[in-house]
Design an enzyme around this catalytic site. Structure first.
Site, short mmCIF file in Angstrom:
data_model
loop_
_atom_site.label_atom_id
_atom_site.label_comp_id
_atom_site.label_asym_id
_atom_site.label_seq_id
_atom_site.Cartn_x
_atom_site.Cartn_y
_atom_site.Cartn_z
N LYS A 1 0.83 -1.21 0.00
CA LYS A 1 0.00 0.00 0.00
C LYS A 1 0.86 1.26 0.00
O LYS A 1 1.93 1.29 0.64
CB LYS A 1 -0.91 -0.02 1.23
N SER B 1 -9.65 1.83 3.11
CA SER B 1 -8.84 2.63 2.21
C SER B 1 -7.84 1.82 1.39
O SER B 1 -7.28 2.33 0.41
CB SER B 1 -8.08 3.69 3.02
N SER C 1 -10.00 -0.69 7.22
CA SER C 1 -9.42 -0.45 5.89
C SER C 1 -8.72 -1.64 5.26
O SER C 1 -8.30 -1.55 4.10
CB SER C 1 -8.46 0.75 5.94
#
Length: 382
Positions: free
Chosen positions: A21, A97, A121
């Site tokens: 990420k 997210s 997330s």
């Protein structure tokens, strides 16, 4: 490609493919957290601890993944870097997210991906995209080199298409993680009484009974209060980390508005949230004193359509079943479960005692094995 913000080749070519990420540092790469406001960030000078751990284990990093801007959103929609397409339901949001990480695994572009989970997330996009996603016990996995640096909620966690790969990732990034097999017998599980779509509730009840887990319904005290308190804490901490980026016209309107609203979080609200945190953590511990794990849906309903989310449909309802366990710090795993014969997978969330991430994963593996035995139609429980 909107899944990756930067495709790279780092580590052993023959190792498992892993995606990272874009809030996690990779040396020589900028960490932009999906935001134009950080587009000119200097390249990281060293790897995050989890990146070094994966490289030391012989893994192959294939890229940095897209995300909801500044990790402050649950849909995964990002109009600056592009919105990753949900492989199992292209018309629906990929979840956030850690959207790109979930999509990379679901699309077969990586064997494992790392995300971060501050209010769901990892688990929310895992459920949206039909893959496994784990939020470890708070502070069990190092966050050195992860942004923002300070948090009392956030955890680095893996996505995978199988529990074998997810457990392998945990062995690499989590010191002392040793997978084990559950003992024979009917485990004691608590099915939490939560508000959700009746179709999802009925599906998960059938799955739990099919696996042979001995379930009891359980009302967890303070669950709704924990959601609200978790929102208060994340607002306070995200404003502290990124509030200075507002007012420059560089942040998407949705995130800018949430940040400005977060700026109004006061000391009284934060103090109350901490009292709720203590009470709720004790309530979860008490429930786990008489049950091996707690079970509940990851999402209370199907992921919203992209068109609805873009038109302003309220999406706060995506996190009420996930966020409370960020506040309490307990490990929580989202396991993909087929919703009838339609091919769409939903998430069953498995929550365990603090530090017992291995047990949570063992339950996930047992469920995966049971479901695999009845594929492809799953008519035994649908």
């Amino acid at each position: 490609m909107s899944v990756f913000v930067n495709q790279i080749a780092l580590g052993e070519p023959g190792g498992l493919r892993v995606a990272i990420k874009d809030s996690i540092d990779i040396a020589g790469q900028p960490t932009c957290a999906g935001s134009r406001a950080l587009a000119n960030a200097a390249p990281a000078t060293r790897n995050a601890a989890v990146v070094d751990a994966l490289l030391d284990a012989g893994w192959h990093i294939v890229g940095k993944t897209n995300m909801h801007e500044l990790a402050f959103g649950v849909t995964g929609i990002n109009d600056w870097t592009g919105t990753p397409v949900n492989p199992q339901a292209p018309e629906r949001v990929p979840g956030g997210s850690s959207s790109g990480s979930a999509v990379a695994v679901a699309a077969g572009l990586a064997d494992v991906a790392l995300g971060t989970d501050t209010g769901g997330s990892v688990r929310v996009p895992a459920a949206c995209c039909g893959v496994f996603g784990l939020k470890p016990s708070f502070a069990r996995v190092s966050r050195a080199g992860v942004h923002p640096a300070f948090t009392t909620l956030d955890c680095v966690g893996p996505f995978a298409a199988s529990m074998a790969h997810l457990s392998a990732a945990m062995q690499a990034i989590c010191p002392g993680f040793q997978p084990f097999t559950l003992q024979p017998g009917a485990p004691r599980v608590a099915l939490l009484e939560v508000a959700c779509d009746p179709l999802i509730q009925a599906c998960l009840e059938r799955v739990i009974d099919f696996v042979g887990w001995q379930r009891r319904d359980h009302a967890l005290e303070g669950f709704t209060d924990a959601f609200e308190a978790g929102l208060t804490v994340i607002n306070h901490e995200t404003w502290a980390a990124f509030g200075h980026l507002t007012g420059q016209g560089l942040i998407g309107a949705d995130v800018e508005q949430r940040l400005l609203a977060a700026s109004r979080t006061d000391a009284v609200a934060l103090a109350h949230a901490e009292l709720v945190r203590a009470r709720f953590s004790q309530a979860v511990d008490a429930a786990l004193a008489t049950h091996d794990v707690l079970l509940l849906p990851t999402l209370p309903e199907l992921p919203p359509l992209l068109s609805e989310a873009r038109q302003g449909r309220a999406v706060g309802g995506m996190t009420p079943l996930a966020r409370p366990f960020n506040l309490s710090g307990h490990p929580a795993l989202s396991v993909p479960v087929p919703l009838g014969d339609g091919g769409l997978k939903i998430g069953l969330q498995i929550v365990g005692r603090k530090g017992e991430d291995e047990r949570v994963c063992a339950y996930g593996a047992q469920l995966e094995h049971a479901l695999a035995a009845v594929r492809p139609t799953n008519k035994n429980y649908a």
